[in-house]
Write a protein that holds these residues in place. Structure first.
Motif, PDB file in Angstrom:
ATOM      1  N   SER A  22       7.907 -12.638   4.826  1.00  0.00           N
ATOM      2  CA  SER A  22       8.030 -11.189   4.815  1.00  0.00           C
ATOM      3  C   SER A  22       8.636 -10.662   6.106  1.00  0.00           C
ATOM      4  O   SER A  22       9.464  -9.745   6.092  1.00  0.00           O
ATOM      5  CB  SER A  22       6.659 -10.547   4.575  1.00  0.00           C
ATOM      6  OG  SER A  22       6.312 -10.589   3.206  1.00  0.00           O
ATOM      7  N   ASN A 517       2.812   4.228   4.800  1.00  0.00           N
ATOM      8  CA  ASN A 517       3.688   4.259   5.969  1.00  0.00           C
ATOM      9  C   ASN A 517       3.835   5.728   6.346  1.00  0.00           C
ATOM     10  O   ASN A 517       4.491   6.492   5.648  1.00  0.00           O
ATOM     11  CB  ASN A 517       5.037   3.635   5.602  1.00  0.00           C
ATOM     12  CG  ASN A 517       6.079   3.790   6.683  1.00  0.00           C
ATOM     13  OD1 ASN A 517       5.783   4.190   7.803  1.00  0.00           O
ATOM     14  ND2 ASN A 517       7.318   3.485   6.347  1.00  0.00           N
ATOM     15  N   GLN A 549       6.072  -5.706   3.500  1.00  0.00           N
ATOM     16  CA  GLN A 549       4.615  -5.533   3.495  1.00  0.00           C
ATOM     17  C   GLN A 549       4.080  -5.620   2.072  1.00  0.00           C
ATOM     18  O   GLN A 549       3.059  -6.272   1.817  1.00  0.00           O
ATOM     19  CB  GLN A 549       4.274  -4.178   4.100  1.00  0.00           C
ATOM     20  CG  GLN A 549       2.781  -3.878   4.185  1.00  0.00           C
ATOM     21  CD  GLN A 549       2.108  -4.518   5.365  1.00  0.00           C
ATOM     22  OE1 GLN A 549       2.214  -4.048   6.482  1.00  0.00           O
ATOM     23  NE2 GLN A 549       1.425  -5.612   5.132  1.00  0.00           N
ATOM     24  N   VAL A 556       2.901  -0.092  -1.276  1.00  0.00           N
ATOM     25  CA  VAL A 556       3.197   0.639  -0.041  1.00  0.00           C
ATOM     26  C   VAL A 556       3.863   1.959  -0.407  1.00  0.00           C
ATOM     27  O   VAL A 556       4.776   1.988  -1.246  1.00  0.00           O
ATOM     28  CB  VAL A 556       4.099  -0.184   0.895  1.00  0.00           C
ATOM     29  CG1 VAL A 556       4.344   0.568   2.204  1.00  0.00           C
ATOM     30  CG2 VAL A 556       3.453  -1.541   1.196  1.00  0.00           C
ATOM     31  N   TYR A 609      -0.195   2.911   8.446  1.00  0.00           N
ATOM     32  CA  TYR A 609       0.426   2.522   9.708  1.00  0.00           C
ATOM     33  C   TYR A 609       1.515   3.525  10.060  1.00  0.00           C
ATOM     34  O   TYR A 609       2.110   4.168   9.194  1.00  0.00           O
ATOM     35  CB  TYR A 609       1.001   1.109   9.646  1.00  0.00           C
ATOM     36  CG  TYR A 609       2.218   0.922   8.763  1.00  0.00           C
ATOM     37  CD1 TYR A 609       3.507   0.971   9.285  1.00  0.00           C
ATOM     38  CD2 TYR A 609       2.078   0.669   7.397  1.00  0.00           C
ATOM     39  CE1 TYR A 609       4.625   0.769   8.481  1.00  0.00           C
ATOM     40  CE2 TYR A 609       3.179   0.474   6.577  1.00  0.00           C
ATOM     41  CZ  TYR A 609       4.451   0.534   7.125  1.00  0.00           C
ATOM     42  OH  TYR A 609       5.557   0.350   6.333  1.00  0.00           O
ATOM     43  N   GLN A 730       5.329  -7.441  14.152  1.00  0.00           N
ATOM     44  CA  GLN A 730       5.324  -7.242  12.701  1.00  0.00           C
ATOM     45  C   GLN A 730       4.330  -8.187  12.048  1.00  0.00           C
ATOM     46  O   GLN A 730       3.574  -7.798  11.146  1.00  0.00           O
ATOM     47  CB  GLN A 730       6.722  -7.479  12.139  1.00  0.00           C
ATOM     48  CG  GLN A 730       6.900  -6.979  10.720  1.00  0.00           C
ATOM     49  CD  GLN A 730       7.161  -5.490  10.656  1.00  0.00           C
ATOM     50  OE1 GLN A 730       8.294  -5.077  10.731  1.00  0.00           O
ATOM     51  NE2 GLN A 730       6.136  -4.687  10.511  1.00  0.00           N
ATOM     52  N   GLN A 733       0.790  -6.893  12.447  1.00  0.00           N
ATOM     53  CA  GLN A 733       0.466  -5.834  11.489  1.00  0.00           C
ATOM     54  C   GLN A 733       0.165  -6.415  10.117  1.00  0.00           C
ATOM     55  O   GLN A 733      -0.842  -6.070   9.491  1.00  0.00           O
ATOM     56  CB  GLN A 733       1.614  -4.834  11.376  1.00  0.00           C
ATOM     57  CG  GLN A 733       1.402  -3.794  10.275  1.00  0.00           C
ATOM     58  CD  GLN A 733       2.596  -2.889  10.053  1.00  0.00           C
ATOM     59  OE1 GLN A 733       3.202  -2.438  11.012  1.00  0.00           O
ATOM     60  NE2 GLN A 733       2.936  -2.636   8.803  1.00  0.00           N
ATOM     61  N   PHE A 734       1.044  -7.294   9.642  1.00  0.00           N
ATOM     62  CA  PHE A 734       0.873  -7.857   8.307  1.00  0.00           C
ATOM     63  C   PHE A 734      -0.447  -8.615   8.200  1.00  0.00           C
ATOM     64  O   PHE A 734      -1.203  -8.461   7.228  1.00  0.00           O
ATOM     65  CB  PHE A 734       2.045  -8.786   7.977  1.00  0.00           C
ATOM     66  CG  PHE A 734       3.356  -8.076   7.740  1.00  0.00           C
ATOM     67  CD1 PHE A 734       3.455  -6.695   7.791  1.00  0.00           C
ATOM     68  CD2 PHE A 734       4.511  -8.808   7.458  1.00  0.00           C
ATOM     69  CE1 PHE A 734       4.659  -6.050   7.572  1.00  0.00           C
ATOM     70  CE2 PHE A 734       5.721  -8.169   7.237  1.00  0.00           C
ATOM     71  CZ  PHE A 734       5.797  -6.786   7.300  1.00  0.00           C
TER      72      PHE A 734
END
Length: 750
Positions: A22, A517, A549, A556, A609, A730, A733-734
């Protein structure tokens, strides 16, 4: 135990592989489109236009002859890449040149371009590139406090008749006779604490007068940052940045008029501009009878254009814009019709929508409202005084379309002959030829690749289709466009628009956590409307990042709630002194409507986020709406608006600093935290003071709240993502959302 440990290790390895897949999705997909064209730019003479488009392996620039519409290369990309690489010391791929556009120079023999914030000039015969020196003015902290550590540009300013030149000496205005060389001091009241600023010096066209600002300096607040791990040495490096914050004293500018013949000095009475946040430099009328400047009152509740008579120094308000909330400083527009100060084209939201007005500048009153209705003018492209016509962009005027889609129009000064020039149900970016006879239209939607067409500017008739975006390879790789979704907001009446991004292996029978988001800054709207899914110039979030994501097993979403821009004034005003709101009542209602239609959206597990203002909103979701949001990743947030830059925060929270600043503060409200929080900040953030993040951390510790914190050494406001560990932050976060929201499944690794 061994079998279990081995199974756990295998599962962890599989999850890490999914995350890595991802993280790299954007890079793997970015160069799979063909003929996706970006907005065109005309040459100054109108003989051609130039644009950038996607090709095999990257991007190419195209030049089109206006008369024949024949295409050619504007330069040799390989030679240009080699020349620019020699100057920058980097290897540059001809298909991935580090700039989006350029301008011709030296009658087409050279081009100027900006790469990594540096301006270069490159010749097109010998292909030699060199950094171009820019004439810098003295920096100002967020436009309102001069950096007195840097000398002002005091290059003598010659009079239009070439008899004199003016400059500042010892903080006072001086005049030199170019025939005799004699110097006369025009002022004697200047001092280091109340100096004449040479960068605001303006001659009248007939050389009879000078207008200039005398400046009382504001508070020079500096933010100090320690770079703990610099590349150039072992020891840390200290950086200081001029950084005015809300409530700080700003530079107070006083326009002063000088009569060159009599050497008379006239201070302009400031009763019409008593509490300035900022004044624009003097702008002389063509007949030299008067000059004008813009006045923005501290707190942004009033804006005026002040006109000053050259003979008497008498001032009057050519137009006044008042608001009980705010006048949006960055969206103002004025055009003096005929350059004599008799009429003005002005943009106002006084009827609740952003529209064009014709102003009687002598009397300071509205002569006519040019456009009206429940829609908004976005930007003015051109005003033609002779034909008394205006070309502009607008949104929200076409029933049945996304109200954020941009279309282009033409209208007469009297409001007649309102003509729409763009037709397709999409959002448009139009580039008009210098003579306004043709335009290049690039239009798209998130589900429609860019189309480029050339049209006749009089009636909008199609002349030719230049490019048709081809995304077949991107679709073969698995790309599916996000789905627009609309639901009613908090009032049960207003449409709230957003996007839904689902996993590529989406199964409606499964249950998926939802991740929002968020960016709720009142300065714009943020849900993507154009196709380019990797980020369109600097605007909007990247659809591919949302897809990456989602592929881990999430739905998302991205939403424009109330308080954001480009709708009605009432819609926008929700943000006024109310930044803790962030449109959450609209966002929550929207997601509940989505889940009602789509039961696979599991609203018992909702993450969020965002970065910068979005970081503040992400934290506030857990502070003020923990009954709905359960996990948040907050990047580089302006968590306490007292700590952030003066310009953005006083625009939305006003002046002086009051309770509204505390109401939105993540520091003051840290004790409210419920749910799981990861804060990520760049150590060298020059946009938002990184101390803001650490002050939240301190308050959370004081309140005995558990949270996670990642400080990226050397990271800027982008948290290092543009120049450093893009994969690392990144990935963090994931993995955080996978741990906290327990998303099952997701795409298997390749």
């Amino acid at each position: 135990m061994t079998i279990t440990a081995g199974a756990d290790a295998a599962a962890a390895q599989t999850e890490r592989a999914r995350v890595e897949r991802s993280v790299h999705l954007r890079e793997n997909w970015k160069y799979l489109t063909r003929n996706v064209a970006f907005p065109a730019q005309w040459t100054d003479d109108g003989a051609a236009f130039v644009y950038r488009k996607t090709v095999e392996g990257g991007f190419a620039f195209v030049r089109v002859d206006d008369r024949t519409l024949e295409k050619s290369a504007p330069f040799d990309a390989a030679r240009l890449a080699e020349a620019l690489g020699k100057e920058t010391g980097e290897d540059i791929d001809p298909l991935r040149l580090p700039f989006d556009g350029f301008t011709y120079a030296d009658d087409g023999k050279a081009i100027e371009l900006r790469a990594d914030d540096t301006l270069y000039r490159c010749t097109l015969n010998a292909y030699v590139c060199a950094e171009k020196t820019e004439e810098d003015e003295r920096p100002r902290g967020f436009g309102v406090v001069r950096d007195l550590r840097v000398p002002a540009n005091n290059e003598p300013s010659p009079s239009p008749d070439e008899r004199f030149e003016a400059f500042v000496r010892d903080d006072n205005l001086a005049l030199r006779d170019l025939t005799t060389g004699d110097v006369v001091m025009l002022s004697r009241d200047g001092s280091p604490g109340n100096f004449y600023d040479p960068e605001t010096l303006r001659w009248s066209p007939d050389s009879s007068h000078i207008a200039i600002h005398r400046v009382r300096p504001g508070h020079a607040r500096y933010v100090t940052r320690v770079e703990a791990a610099p590349d150039t040495q072992v020891d840390p490096v200290v950086h200081k940045q001029l950084y005015p914050k809300p409530g700080d004293a700003v530079d107070i500018e006083q326009p002063v008029l000088f009569d060159i013949r009599s050497r008379r000095q006239i201070d302009v009475d400031n009763k019409l501009f008593p509490n300035p946040y900022r004044l624009s430099p003097p702008d002389w009328r063509k007949d030299s009878a008067s000059f004008a400047f813009d006045y923005d009152r501290r707190g942004h509740g009033q804006v005026r254009v002040i006109a000053v008579d050259a003979d008497t120094g008498g001032a009057h308000a050519a137009v006044t814009e008042d608001s009980d909330t705010f006048v949006y400083a960055d969206r103002r527009f004025r055009h003096d019709v005929g350059d004599l100060g008799e009429e003005m084209i002005w943009i106002s939201e006084r009827d609740g929508w952003r529209h064009l007005y014709l102003i009687d500048s002598r009397r300071g009153r509205v002569k006519r409202q040019i456009t009206k209705g429940d829609w908004i003018v976005r930007d003015v492209v051109k005003v033609d005084d002779d034909s008394r016509r205006i070309w502009f962009s607008a949104s929200g005027r076409r029933d049945g379309e996304d109200p954020y889609f941009v279309h282009y129009y033409r209208v007469n000064f009297d409001g007649s002959d309102l003509t729409r020039l763009t037709e397709a149900n999409a959002t448009h970016t139009v580039s008009f030829s210098p003579d306004m006879t043709r335009y290049v239209d690039v239009y798209s939607r998130v589900d429609l690749p860019n189309m480029m067409e050339v049209h006749d500017a009089e009636d909008g008739a199609l002349i030719a289709t230049m490019e048709t975006g081809d995304i077949s390879r991107l679709e073969t790789a698995g790309f599916r466009p996000p789905q627009p979704f609309t639901a009613k907001g908090r009032d049960g009446k207003t449409d709230i628009w957003g996007l839904v991004v689902r996993p590529r292996d989406y199964d409606p029978a499964r249950s998926y956590p939802v991740i929002e988001n968020i960016y709720a800054g009142p300065h714009d709207n943020f849900v993507p409307k154009r196709f380019w899914p990797f980020g369109y110039h600097s605007g909007g979030d990247k659809v591919i990042g949302m897809q990456a994501q989602a592929d881990l097993g999430f739905i998302v979403v991205q939403i424009d709630g109330m308080g954001t821009a480009n709708r009605s004034k009432v819609f926008h005003d929700v943000a006024w002194k109310n930044l803790d709101d962030s449109g959450f009542p609209d966002r929550i209602a929207w997601m509940r409507a989505l889940a009602k239609r789509e039961p696979a959206a599991d609203l018992s597990r909702v993450g969020i986020y965002g970065a910068s203002a979005g970081g503040q909103s992400a934290l506030n979701a857990l502070l003020f709406h923990p009954e709905f949001y359960t996990a948040a990743v907050a990047y580089a947030g302006c968590y306490d608006n007292r700590m952030d830059k003066i310009s953005w925060n006083e625009q939305w929270l006003g002046w002086p600093v009051d309770q509204s600043y505390l109401d939105a503060s993540g520091v003051v409200n840290a004790h409210r935290l419920q749910g799981d929080l990861l804060m990520i900040v760049g150590e060298q953030d020059s946009n938002v003071d990184p101390a803001s993040t650490l002050q939240v951390a301190d308050a959370l510790i004081e309140a005995d709240k558990d949270f996670e914190l990642l400080v990226v050494p050397g990271g800027e406001h982008s948290v290092g993502r543009s120049t450093g560990p893009i994969d690392y932050v990144q990935r963090r976060q994931f993995e955080f959302f996978l741990r906290k929201l327990s998303a099952p499944g997701g795409l298997a690794p390749d």
